[in-house]
Design a protein around this motif. Structure first.
Motif, short mmCIF file in Angstrom:
data_model
loop_
_atom_site.label_atom_id
_atom_site.label_comp_id
_atom_site.label_asym_id
_atom_site.label_seq_id
_atom_site.Cartn_x
_atom_site.Cartn_y
_atom_site.Cartn_z
N UNK A 48 0.98 -1.19 0.11
CA UNK A 48 -0.11 -0.03 0.04
C UNK A 48 0.86 1.26 -0.10
N UNK A 49 0.44 2.10 -0.79
CA UNK A 49 1.22 3.48 -0.97
C UNK A 49 2.45 3.46 -1.93
N UNK A 50 2.51 2.32 -2.66
CA UNK A 50 3.65 2.26 -3.65
C UNK A 50 3.49 2.21 -4.87
N UNK A 51 4.17 2.29 -5.94
CA UNK A 51 3.82 2.03 -7.57
C UNK A 51 5.13 1.53 -7.96
N UNK A 52 4.81 1.07 -9.24
CA UNK A 52 5.98 0.44 -10.06
C UNK A 52 5.43 0.91 -11.45
N UNK A 53 6.66 1.17 -12.55
CA UNK A 53 6.55 1.43 -13.69
C UNK A 53 6.77 0.24 -14.47
N UNK A 54 5.64 -0.05 -15.72
CA UNK A 54 5.52 -1.08 -16.54
C UNK A 54 6.04 -0.58 -17.97
N UNK A 55 6.32 -1.22 -18.86
CA UNK A 55 6.28 -1.14 -20.22
C UNK A 55 5.94 -2.40 -20.97
N UNK A 69 -0.27 1.09 -9.15
CA UNK A 69 0.06 1.39 -7.82
C UNK A 69 -0.97 0.83 -6.85
N UNK A 70 -0.68 0.87 -5.67
CA UNK A 70 -1.69 0.18 -4.65
C UNK A 70 -1.94 1.31 -3.79
N UNK A 71 -2.86 1.82 -3.47
CA UNK A 71 -3.35 3.03 -2.59
C UNK A 71 -3.22 2.40 -1.16
N UNK A 72 -3.60 3.48 -0.27
CA UNK A 72 -3.44 3.15 1.16
C UNK A 72 -4.65 2.13 1.48
N UNK A 73 -5.88 2.22 0.59
CA UNK A 73 -6.89 1.41 0.86
C UNK A 73 -6.89 0.02 0.28
N UNK A 74 -5.65 -0.34 -0.32
CA UNK A 74 -5.54 -1.44 -0.72
C UNK A 74 -5.91 -1.77 -2.28
N UNK A 92 7.07 11.35 -19.09
CA UNK A 92 6.47 10.66 -18.20
C UNK A 92 6.77 10.96 -16.55
N UNK A 93 6.37 9.94 -15.77
CA UNK A 93 6.46 10.28 -14.25
C UNK A 93 7.48 9.41 -13.50
N UNK A 94 8.27 9.77 -12.58
CA UNK A 94 9.22 9.22 -11.40
C UNK A 94 8.17 8.74 -10.24
N UNK A 95 8.75 7.71 -9.71
CA UNK A 95 7.89 7.22 -8.25
C UNK A 95 9.08 7.47 -7.46
N UNK A 96 8.45 8.13 -6.29
CA UNK A 96 9.15 8.41 -5.18
C UNK A 96 8.12 8.92 -3.93
N UNK A 97 8.64 8.27 -2.84
CA UNK A 97 7.93 8.38 -1.50
C UNK A 97 6.37 8.30 -1.65
N UNK A 98 5.88 7.29 -2.51
CA UNK A 98 4.46 6.89 -2.46
C UNK A 98 3.76 7.94 -3.59
N UNK A 111 -0.28 8.10 -4.36
CA UNK A 111 -1.04 7.22 -5.46
C UNK A 111 -2.65 7.09 -5.09
N UNK A 112 -2.94 7.30 -3.86
CA UNK A 112 -4.15 7.24 -3.65
C UNK A 112 -5.15 8.30 -4.58
N UNK A 113 -4.29 9.39 -5.10
CA UNK A 113 -5.37 10.33 -5.81
C UNK A 113 -4.51 10.50 -7.17
N UNK A 114 -3.80 9.75 -7.82
CA UNK A 114 -3.15 9.57 -8.91
C UNK A 114 -4.14 9.80 -10.17
#
Length: 149
Positions: A48-55, A69-74, A92-98, A111-114
């Protein structure tokens, strides 16, 4: 006159090199996925609160990047690694600190509001189906975002 032309040419070469560098950086931290009609991504380890990039590479050889990404709500959320406004720069985006952080305008998206976005920078949503930790994305939906890249 010759010096001016050389300076202009040098500036163009420098700008092209910088653009290639940013495209490489944006794509280098992606996990490659494959599939025919759909891609299936195991997100059971995504906290929860994390994200990963794929192609995903389409039949034309174009790399189509996306974020899971998985929000804090799961709940799992998915967006293209682009927004309609900033996609012209292909960074694009970078992922840092949720958070997703736009590499162009610097907007931060928890990630909860991305999927909500800010101002004209709004991550482009990507439909998916979450099946007990395996996310299924239709390749047709990925290919629909071809113009973003």
């Amino acid at each position: 006159m010759r010096r001016i032309r050389l300076k202009i040419l040098g500036g163009l070469v420098l700008a092209a090199g910088a653009a290639a560098f940013f495209i490489f950086i944006a794509a280098s931290d992606c996990t490659t996925v494959t599939g025919n009609d759909e891609v299936a991504v195991d997100v059971s380890a995504l906290r929860p609160g994390s994200a990963r990039l794929f192609s995903y590479t389409d039949d034309a050889g174009k790399r189509l990047r996306f974020v899971l990404a998985r929000g804090l709500d799961g709940k799992v959320r998915s967006v293209f690694d682009a927004c309609r406004q900033c996609s012209a720069f292909h960074r694009g985006y970078r992922v840092a600190g949720g958070e997703l952080i736009c590499r162009v305008c610097g907007n931060h998206y928890p990630v909860d509001r991305m999927t909500e976005g800010q101002a004209s920078c709004v991550p482009v949503s990507l439909p998916h189906k979450d099946d007990s930790g395996i996310v299924h994305i239709k390749t047709a939906d990925l290919e629909a975002g071809h113009a973003l890249f």
